[in-house]
Design a protein around this motif. Sequence first.
Motif, PDB file in Angstrom:
ATOM      1  N   SER A  34       0.807  -1.214   0.000  1.00  0.00           N
ATOM      2  CA  SER A  34       0.000   0.000   0.000  1.00  0.00           C
ATOM      3  C   SER A  34       0.841   1.265   0.000  1.00  0.00           C
ATOM      4  CB  SER A  34      -0.948   0.008   1.209  1.00  0.00           C
ATOM      5  OG  SER A  34      -0.202  -0.033   2.405  1.00  0.00           O
ATOM      6  N   VAL A  48      -9.687  -0.059   6.844  1.00  0.00           N
ATOM      7  CA  VAL A  48      -9.336  -0.202   5.434  1.00  0.00           C
ATOM      8  C   VAL A  48      -9.817   1.027   4.681  1.00  0.00           C
ATOM      9  CG1 VAL A  48      -9.652  -1.592   3.362  1.00  0.00           C
ATOM     10  CG2 VAL A  48      -9.499  -2.701   5.593  1.00  0.00           C
ATOM     11  N   ASP A  49      -8.897   1.671   3.992  1.00  0.00           N
ATOM     12  CA  ASP A  49      -9.199   2.837   3.184  1.00  0.00           C
ATOM     13  C   ASP A  49     -10.016   2.397   1.960  1.00  0.00           C
ATOM     14  OD1 ASP A  49      -9.178   5.177   1.724  1.00  0.00           O
ATOM     15  OD2 ASP A  49      -7.005   5.270   1.508  1.00  0.00           O
ATOM     16  N   TYR A  52      -8.132   1.604  -1.080  1.00  0.00           N
ATOM     17  CA  TYR A  52      -7.413   0.340  -1.071  1.00  0.00           C
ATOM     18  C   TYR A  52      -8.316  -0.802  -1.549  1.00  0.00           C
ATOM     19  CZ  TYR A  52      -4.563  -3.593   0.217  1.00  0.00           C
ATOM     20  OH  TYR A  52      -3.846  -4.753   0.170  1.00  0.00           O
ATOM     21  N   LYS A  55      -8.223  -0.688  -5.198  1.00  0.00           N
ATOM     22  CA  LYS A  55      -6.925  -1.182  -5.661  1.00  0.00           C
ATOM     23  C   LYS A  55      -6.880  -2.708  -5.576  1.00  0.00           C
ATOM     24  CE  LYS A  55      -1.978  -1.018  -4.740  1.00  0.00           C
ATOM     25  NZ  LYS A  55      -0.901  -0.434  -3.972  1.00  0.00           N
TER      26      LYS A  55
END
Length: 75
Positions: A34, A48-49, A52, A55
């Motif tokens: 990350s 958790v972003d 992300y 991604k």
Amino acid sequence: VDPLRRHRVVIDASGAHAWFLPEGASGTLVGGESGVDGTDPDAYAESVDPDYVDKARTLLSNRFPAFQSATMRVQ
């Protein structure tokens, strides 16, 4: 596609630096770099972003196109 068929653990070092492994009865756990080198572990966010998640979906579906429309859940 057989929904009961499991895949193997995959470490994709081809540039994506991602990994995928079966999780539970029907899930796949996805991880990857990350880019947070140098982050203070005492101040690191454990959530958790959402970026992300996007991604991870891209990494997984690039390697396994069948996962492109898979449901993603964040724990």
